[in-house]
Design a protein around this motif. Structure first.
Motif, PDB file in Angstrom:
ATOM      1  N   TRP A  56       0.791  -1.239   0.000  1.00  0.00           N
ATOM      2  CA  TRP A  56       0.000   0.000   0.000  1.00  0.00           C
ATOM      3  C   TRP A  56       0.823   1.289   0.000  1.00  0.00           C
ATOM      4  CZ3 TRP A  56      -3.654  -1.418   4.737  1.00  0.00           C
ATOM      5  CH2 TRP A  56      -4.092  -2.745   4.598  1.00  0.00           C
ATOM      6  N   ASP A 124       6.587   6.121  10.462  1.00  0.00           N
ATOM      7  CA  ASP A 124       5.715   5.189   9.730  1.00  0.00           C
ATOM      8  C   ASP A 124       4.310   5.293  10.308  1.00  0.00           C
ATOM      9  OD1 ASP A 124       5.697   3.562  12.096  1.00  0.00           O
ATOM     10  OD2 ASP A 124       7.658   2.813  11.472  1.00  0.00           O
ATOM     11  N   GLY A 125       3.420   4.468   9.797  1.00  0.00           N
ATOM     12  CA  GLY A 125       2.030   4.569  10.226  1.00  0.00           C
ATOM     13  C   GLY A 125       1.855   4.319  11.717  1.00  0.00           C
ATOM     14  N   SER A 126       2.538   3.319  12.226  1.00  0.00           N
ATOM     15  CA  SER A 126       2.392   2.989  13.644  1.00  0.00           C
ATOM     16  C   SER A 126       2.847   4.145  14.527  1.00  0.00           C
ATOM     17  CB  SER A 126       3.208   1.747  13.995  1.00  0.00           C
ATOM     18  OG  SER A 126       2.873   0.681  13.136  1.00  0.00           O
ATOM     19  N   VAL A 129       0.376   7.009  14.601  1.00  0.00           N
ATOM     20  CA  VAL A 129      -0.737   6.743  15.516  1.00  0.00           C
ATOM     21  C   VAL A 129      -0.278   6.901  16.967  1.00  0.00           C
ATOM     22  CG1 VAL A 129      -2.287   4.918  16.357  1.00  0.00           C
ATOM     23  CG2 VAL A 129      -1.958   5.243  13.899  1.00  0.00           C
ATOM     24  N   PHE A 158      -7.629  -1.673  12.573  1.00  0.00           N
ATOM     25  CA  PHE A 158      -6.194  -1.955  12.594  1.00  0.00           C
ATOM     26  C   PHE A 158      -5.470  -0.613  12.619  1.00  0.00           C
ATOM     27  CE2 PHE A 158      -2.079  -2.278  10.585  1.00  0.00           C
ATOM     28  CZ  PHE A 158      -1.524  -3.349  11.266  1.00  0.00           C
ATOM     29  N   HIS A 159      -4.560  -0.430  13.582  1.00  0.00           N
ATOM     30  CA  HIS A 159      -3.884   0.859  13.673  1.00  0.00           C
ATOM     31  C   HIS A 159      -2.371   0.749  13.729  1.00  0.00           C
ATOM     32  CE1 HIS A 159      -7.605   3.101  13.917  1.00  0.00           C
ATOM     33  NE2 HIS A 159      -8.044   2.288  14.849  1.00  0.00           N
ATOM     34  N   GLY A 160      -1.820  -0.447  13.495  1.00  0.00           N
ATOM     35  CA  GLY A 160      -0.371  -0.546  13.426  1.00  0.00           C
ATOM     36  C   GLY A 160       0.194  -1.577  14.385  1.00  0.00           C
ATOM     37  N   GLU A 221     -10.534   4.597  11.522  1.00  0.00           N
ATOM     38  CA  GLU A 221     -10.078   4.620  10.130  1.00  0.00           C
ATOM     39  C   GLU A 221     -11.297   5.119   9.341  1.00  0.00           C
ATOM     40  OE1 GLU A 221      -7.900   0.633   9.038  1.00  0.00           O
ATOM     41  OE2 GLU A 221      -9.137   0.280  10.800  1.00  0.00           O
ATOM     42  N   ASP A 255      -7.156   7.952  11.727  1.00  0.00           N
ATOM     43  CA  ASP A 255      -5.996   7.211  11.233  1.00  0.00           C
ATOM     44  C   ASP A 255      -6.168   7.055   9.722  1.00  0.00           C
ATOM     45  OD1 ASP A 255      -4.105   5.432  10.428  1.00  0.00           O
ATOM     46  OD2 ASP A 255      -4.566   3.879  11.914  1.00  0.00           O
ATOM     47  N   VAL A 257      -3.634   6.533   7.606  1.00  0.00           N
ATOM     48  CA  VAL A 257      -2.384   5.970   7.097  1.00  0.00           C
ATOM     49  C   VAL A 257      -2.648   5.253   5.764  1.00  0.00           C
ATOM     50  CG1 VAL A 257      -0.636   4.207   7.578  1.00  0.00           C
ATOM     51  CG2 VAL A 257      -1.295   5.842   9.343  1.00  0.00           C
ATOM     52  N   PHE A 258      -3.812   4.608   5.650  1.00  0.00           N
ATOM     53  CA  PHE A 258      -4.160   3.945   4.390  1.00  0.00           C
ATOM     54  C   PHE A 258      -5.105   4.807   3.543  1.00  0.00           C
ATOM     55  CE2 PHE A 258      -6.814   0.405   2.334  1.00  0.00           C
ATOM     56  CZ  PHE A 258      -5.965   0.282   1.247  1.00  0.00           C
ATOM     57  N   LYS A 284       2.402   5.748   4.785  1.00  0.00           N
ATOM     58  CA  LYS A 284       2.316   5.007   3.522  1.00  0.00           C
ATOM     59  C   LYS A 284       2.482   5.891   2.277  1.00  0.00           C
ATOM     60  CE  LYS A 284       0.242   0.864   5.299  1.00  0.00           C
ATOM     61  NZ  LYS A 284      -0.827   0.536   6.218  1.00  0.00           N
TER      62      LYS A 284
HETATM   63  C1  LIG Z   1      -0.581   0.185   7.695  1.00  0.00           C
HETATM   64  C2  LIG Z   1      -1.375   0.909   8.691  1.00  0.00           C
HETATM   65  C3  LIG Z   1      -0.811   1.361   9.894  1.00  0.00           C
HETATM   66  C4  LIG Z   1       0.618   1.037  10.264  1.00  0.00           C
HETATM   67  O1  LIG Z   1       1.523   1.627   9.398  1.00  0.00           O
HETATM   68  P1  LIG Z   1       3.045   1.078   9.328  1.00  0.00           P
HETATM   69  O2  LIG Z   1       3.694   2.014   8.376  1.00  0.00           O
HETATM   70  O3  LIG Z   1       2.938  -0.317   8.831  1.00  0.00           O
HETATM   71  O4  LIG Z   1       3.594   1.162  10.689  1.00  0.00           O
HETATM   72  C5  LIG Z   1      -1.590   2.092  10.763  1.00  0.00           C
HETATM   73  N1  LIG Z   1      -2.874   2.370  10.467  1.00  0.00           N
HETATM   74  C6  LIG Z   1      -3.462   1.952   9.333  1.00  0.00           C
HETATM   75  C7  LIG Z   1      -4.877   2.321   9.064  1.00  0.00           C
HETATM   76  C8  LIG Z   1      -2.733   1.206   8.407  1.00  0.00           C
HETATM   77  O5  LIG Z   1      -3.318   0.765   7.296  1.00  0.00           O
END
Ligand SMILES: *Cc1c(COP(=O)(O)O)cnc(C)c1O
Length: 441
Positions: A56, A124-126, A129, A158-160, A221, A255, A257-258, A284
């Motif tokens: 992604w 990164d995403g984690s 958050v 899902f948040h990481g 999300e 969140d 991230v996606f 991402k």
């Molecule tokens: C992938 C994802 C994360 C974590 O991101 P990383 O870069 O893998 O740490 C957090 N929240 C959502 C909604 C994601 O899809």
């Protein structure tokens, strides 16, 4: 090194993420030698169409020449500087550009204190958050509401990966092993669950009404739950969550991230839903698959809660926060969206994805076909993340030169946002052929 030697060395030393290693040892992995646009090239010469932007992130295709150039240019002057007491032009410009695309930026009636004008960088995403969680917790601790220490999250969210981010997830498959380490989160019904978004919105409003003064924030999300199963929900749910959090005077943490940066056809899912959160996480797509980079956007009100004496400073910061290489690439990502009207491309592709996935609903064995923006998904069984059906399609697709990565029984695509129409057709045709072959077997 030839392909076999690479695999041999890999087998001896590399521990792969989310991978059952004994199974991995028994299969021939894709050995990516180079990547270009929508394609990955294996060292054996096989070309694979990348159906998920390599987890992604490659949202403008692999090795976009403008991103590569931006990265190289930045290495010539400043590859790294810390943001602790220093600054640099690239971080300053990027923060300002992110504030301009934030939800609410163009809404004249939005009060100044609710605008997402402040940007905190991480990796990164984690971590994006994690930053939001700590910011929310510290904000309440030092602004007269110390009882607000708990978060509310949606069960199938899902948040990481970090302990904080995993605490938010209600999915047993990701959290049960780590249960004893996780902090206590109030998990509420998902808007994608049976019963509908209205019931989920009611439950959230009730929780906030009953226990609002214990709640530091609600994490969502918006519009689409990703790793929890590619589950869309209506904008009305996001709006209801915003209203309930405002009523309870607590924070809404998006969140994205996606979903952020064009995946759903707008700069952010919140913008598409007509909602301005208090905190918004981006990663991402932000650095287009070149290197890890993330940002957490915060409102002016939140930022004000950290001003004053030195004990009030936000106690957080990763070594690479605001790294100039990541920031330069992120600026170029935003510039490409503007110059090439990437959001309009997503709207066109979204229609094509929606039509094809809806059509596959007719196939026996396919359940719940769905799509939103540049994501299409369907279920092949009821086993969820540990199911095998998606992996059967993965193998059939690989034989046809496609790289997919299912979520167990959920098969999905999330290709680059600027995928050319004929390449998208190639991807969809390949998925259909792999799907039909698997369903017939
Ligand atoms: C992938 C994802 C994360 C974590 O991101 P990383 O870069 O893998 O740490 C957090 N929240 C959502 C909604 C994601 O899809």
């Amino acid at each position: 090194m030839n392909r076999d030697e690479i695999i041999e060395l890999d087998h001896r030393h590399v521990w792969h993420p989310y991978t059952a290693m004994d199974r991995y040892f028994a299969e021939d992995p894709i050995v990516v030698e180079r990547a270009e646009g929508s394609y990955l090239f294996d060292a054996d010469g096989t070309r694979y169409l990348d159906g998920n932007g390599s987890w992604w992130v490659s949202t403008l295709g692999h090795r976009h020449p403008r991103l590569v150039q931006a990265l190289l240019r930045q290495t010539e002057s400043l590859p790294h500087a810390s943001l602790a007491g220093c600054t640099h032009e690239t971080a300053a410009r990027l923060a300002s550009e992110l504030a301009q695309i934030a939800p609410g930026a163009g809404v004249a009636s939005l009060p100044a204190h609710r605008r997402l004008t402040r940007v905190f960088f991480s990796d990164d995403g984690s971590t994006a958050v994690e930053v939001a969680l700590k910011m929310a917790a510290q904000y309440w601790a030092q602004n007269g509401r110390p009882s607000r220490t708990r978060f509310v999250a949606v069960r199938s969210a899902f948040h990481g990966e970090t302990v904080g981010a995993v605490s938010l997830s209600g999915l047993p498959v990701f959290r049960s092993i780590f249960g004893p380490l996780l902090f206590d989160v109030v998990h509420v019904r998902s808007p994608a669950e049976e019963g509908g978004w209205e019931r989920a919105a009611e439950e959230l409003a009730e929780v906030l009404k009953a226990r609002g003064d214990a709640i530091a924030g609600v994490v969502l999300e918006p519009l689409l739950q990703g790793a929890g199963g590619m589950l869309p929900h209506p904008a009305a749910y996001v709006r209801a969550a915003r209203e309930a959090t405002l009523r309870a005077e607590t924070l809404l943490i998006a969140d994205e991230v996606f979903t952020g940066l064009g995946r759903l056809g707008a700069w952010t899912a919140c913008e598409r839903a007509g909602v301005v959160p208090d905190l918004l996480c981006l990663a991402k797509a932000l650095s287009g698959g070149l290197l890890p980079f993330a940002a957490t956007l915060a409102s002016e009100q939140l930022f004000d809660g950290f001003r004053g004496t030195k004990e009030r400073a936000f106690l957080y910061g990763h070594s690479y926060a605001g790294n100039p290489l990541g920031a330069a690439v992120a600026r170029e990502v935003l510039a490409i969206y503007q110059d090439q009207n990437v959001l309009a491309q997503v709207e066109r592709s979204a229609a094509q994805i929606a039509q094809r996935f809806a059509g596959w609903g007719e196939l026996k064995g396919v359940r719940h076909p769905r799509s939103l923006g540049m994501v299409g998904a369907l279920d092949l069984g009821g086993e969820g993340y540990l199911g095998e059906r998606g992996w059967q399609v993965y193998r059939a697709a690989r034989r046809r030169g496609l790289y997919l990565r299912p979520l167990g029984d959920t098969l999905y695509i999330a290709p680059a946002l600027n995928t050319a129409p004929e390449i998208l057709t190639e991807l969809l045709d390949g998925v259909e052929a792999a799907l039909r072959e698997t369903l017939a077997s």
